[in-house]
Write an enzyme that holds these catalytic residues in place. Sequence first.
Site, PDB file in Angstrom:
ATOM      1  N   ASP A 123      39.204  45.350  16.249  1.00  0.00           N
ATOM      2  CA  ASP A 123      40.638  45.051  16.307  1.00  0.00           C
ATOM      3  C   ASP A 123      41.312  45.280  14.951  1.00  0.00           C
ATOM      4  O   ASP A 123      41.884  44.366  14.362  1.00  0.00           O
ATOM      5  CB  ASP A 123      40.878  43.607  16.752  1.00  0.00           C
ATOM      6  CG  ASP A 123      40.139  43.233  18.017  1.00  0.00           C
ATOM      7  OD1 ASP A 123      39.927  44.119  18.860  1.00  0.00           O
ATOM      8  OD2 ASP A 123      39.774  42.051  18.160  1.00  0.00           O
TER       9      ASP A 123
ATOM     10  N   ASN B 238      48.860  35.511  28.369  1.00  0.00           N
ATOM     11  CA  ASN B 238      47.849  35.128  27.380  1.00  0.00           C
ATOM     12  C   ASN B 238      48.385  35.469  25.992  1.00  0.00           C
ATOM     13  O   ASN B 238      48.623  36.640  25.687  1.00  0.00           O
ATOM     14  CB  ASN B 238      46.534  35.862  27.640  1.00  0.00           C
ATOM     15  CG  ASN B 238      45.379  35.296  26.844  1.00  0.00           C
ATOM     16  OD1 ASN B 238      45.499  34.260  26.193  1.00  0.00           O
ATOM     17  ND2 ASN B 238      44.240  35.979  26.894  1.00  0.00           N
ATOM     18  N   ALA B 239      48.577  34.468  25.149  1.00  0.00           N
ATOM     19  CA  ALA B 239      49.212  34.636  23.843  1.00  0.00           C
ATOM     20  C   ALA B 239      48.193  35.067  22.786  1.00  0.00           C
ATOM     21  O   ALA B 239      47.806  34.289  21.906  1.00  0.00           O
ATOM     22  CB  ALA B 239      49.933  33.359  23.420  1.00  0.00           C
ATOM     23  N   ILE B 240      47.754  36.322  22.886  1.00  0.00           N
ATOM     24  CA  ILE B 240      46.905  36.916  21.847  1.00  0.00           C
ATOM     25  C   ILE B 240      47.364  38.363  21.630  1.00  0.00           C
ATOM     26  O   ILE B 240      48.236  38.867  22.312  1.00  0.00           O
ATOM     27  CB  ILE B 240      45.404  36.886  22.196  1.00  0.00           C
ATOM     28  CG1 ILE B 240      45.114  37.722  23.446  1.00  0.00           C
ATOM     29  CG2 ILE B 240      44.910  35.461  22.375  1.00  0.00           C
ATOM     30  CD1 ILE B 240      43.617  37.902  23.712  1.00  0.00           C
TER      31      ILE B 240
ATOM     32  N   PHE C  50      45.470  40.769  29.703  1.00  0.00           N
ATOM     33  CA  PHE C  50      45.173  40.426  31.098  1.00  0.00           C
ATOM     34  C   PHE C  50      46.320  39.587  31.689  1.00  0.00           C
ATOM     35  O   PHE C  50      47.472  39.794  31.333  1.00  0.00           O
ATOM     36  CB  PHE C  50      43.813  39.738  31.215  1.00  0.00           C
ATOM     37  CG  PHE C  50      42.661  40.715  31.053  1.00  0.00           C
ATOM     38  CD1 PHE C  50      41.908  41.112  32.142  1.00  0.00           C
ATOM     39  CD2 PHE C  50      42.339  41.239  29.807  1.00  0.00           C
ATOM     40  CE1 PHE C  50      40.862  42.018  32.015  1.00  0.00           C
ATOM     41  CE2 PHE C  50      41.295  42.138  29.670  1.00  0.00           C
ATOM     42  CZ  PHE C  50      40.552  42.522  30.771  1.00  0.00           C
TER      43      PHE C  50
ATOM     44  N   GLU D 271      45.749  45.172  27.475  1.00  0.00           N
ATOM     45  CA  GLU D 271      45.931  44.286  26.330  1.00  0.00           C
ATOM     46  C   GLU D 271      46.210  45.115  25.074  1.00  0.00           C
ATOM     47  O   GLU D 271      46.362  46.325  25.114  1.00  0.00           O
ATOM     48  CB  GLU D 271      44.702  43.395  26.129  1.00  0.00           C
ATOM     49  CG  GLU D 271      43.406  44.135  25.905  1.00  0.00           C
ATOM     50  CD  GLU D 271      42.208  43.187  25.883  1.00  0.00           C
ATOM     51  OE1 GLU D 271      42.374  41.986  26.158  1.00  0.00           O
ATOM     52  OE2 GLU D 271      41.096  43.660  25.589  1.00  0.00           O
TER      53      GLU D 271
END
Length: 610
Positions: free
Chosen positions: A322, A437-439, A458, A492
């Site tokens: 990442d 989804n908070a990423i 997702f 994502e």
Amino acid sequence: MPRRSGTYLILSLGLGLWIARPLSGQITILSNPTDQVVVEGQQASFQVTIQTSGPFTASWFRLDQQGKVQVDNERSSIQITHDGRRIIHTIQLVLTNVLMSDIGQYLCQIESQGQIMTSEPARLIVKGLAAHWPLDQGHYKDGLFLDTASGFHVRAVKGPTFTTGPDRGQDTAILAADPNGWGILEPFDMTFGSGVLTICLWIRLHSQVQEGLDGNTPADLVARYIAADLSWHHLSIAYDGNKASIYIDGRPHTNIDTNLPKPEQVLAGIGINCQGTWPFSCEISDIRLYNKVLDISEVACVYEQTACLIEQVDAGARSVHDPAIISADGIYYLFSTGHGIPIRRSRDLVHWEPAGRVFGTLPAWVTQEVPGVSNLWAPDISYRDGRYYLYYSASTFGSNRSCVGLATNVTLDQADPNYRWVDEGKVISSTPASNYNAIDGNVVEDQEGRLWLAFGSFWTGIKLVQLDPSSGKPIQPAQLISIASRPSTAIEAPFIIARHGYYYLFVSFDLCCRGADSTYNIRVGRAKAITGPYYDKDGVPMLNGGGSLVLAADPRWKGPGHNAILQEGDQDYLVYHAYDALNNGASALRIRPLYWSHDLWPLPAAVLRP
């Protein structure tokens, strides 16, 4: 050309059946099939419309150099429609998964009560791999170098000497030092009617034994652009109209004014039919001819098929996941997932060294917000108003109890006395009750100077929320805008850039974090407004699962994804991680120069390497 099997689309009504209609009447062809140009693997269709009041049969035929061959009936169908007082029959031929062996002219023959009518023929031009000579021992048989694409096998001038090829495999190249070259083949139209051509080959040039190669034939271009340095190089020449693009080792080199060479010039330029005129002492391997203009991304893909297998990965680029990247004062800084968010730095984007971590320990609020969290994920780095803003994610696998946090610093230089990361706390969060989804946060400034955070993984996909520039946190009340999603939910890692009057949304499809079994791939869409709607090349909305492929796996590097974009003036770089199938699926940093097509879509070149 030898025929090969394909995939057939079986439609509801095959040909050769009698269609019952009132007796009498003649066949009238109302429309003929039209020429088709398709890429290998895609679908082509031809159709004829006729009017007749009697029973009839119909068959499709392909015309090629071998003559007239009837097409399999299961690739055809008949549809009956009414046009006022007339009964109209539409006879259709659908070719799915089109192969180079399907090239030819197609016509329909209709019979009714002794009358035979034939439509005008229509050409099918298939753009793809027209010829491929691996030139390895496994594809040499009975004095022939085998063509794995179309059957244009090359007769050896003499018994070949096999050598170690560019993949460092034994017997995967041949020595081509004879003045007569290495092979004999009757010239053929390798464009198959397309009028364009790309030549790709690996060559290790020992010496040039003939002077005066100053024209623009393929042999001239080899002499001009390939150094006799005893190293393997990959050369691609893409001819389009009166231009040719030259690529060396998977990257653009130059463009020249020249016309498409004649077939005999192409063959002579790769060592075939030379009759004492082959000007090089060299080794040669993996020659490919495409009857299409390969773009930089396609050239890089051909190059990487071999180059990836012999690559030595920089030690500092290993175990990167990442990645986020920024440049400051001539140094590139890289942040990635891991304990405390590891930092690396480089001066050339190739050699990396460790440069500490953002956090020594997890911020206390993070462990309270997300119980069970062990490290921080998916950083994003940006600079504005004299500060560096590092957004990061905290979560656990398979859960959307997650949050995005923020840390700031006035410098990235650890030697500066003002170097200190300040944790600014939570930016946004999600809970099991949320549909998102908070990423995977990414901050982008739009053309009006407004600040936005794209995020998501997702669930219902990718979201966008406007930020307050003074705090770097959402303007309240926060309004989430959906900008991309998939029915499978496997999307994502958004990253948005502004280029060429568009906003480009990069995302990762499918699954990460499974080593060499990862299926990640990078996709893109674009929009005129940062809030969307985003569409892919085919016009499919990204909210409906759209996303054009930017990068997929190669023989070694699996699951490329979670990309960032480094913008350095007019040059962009695609920065991402992938999993090394030759190193137990370990992740590593990958960086490719990013170019743009004539219709303004991103094209990654070959990987930057030591």
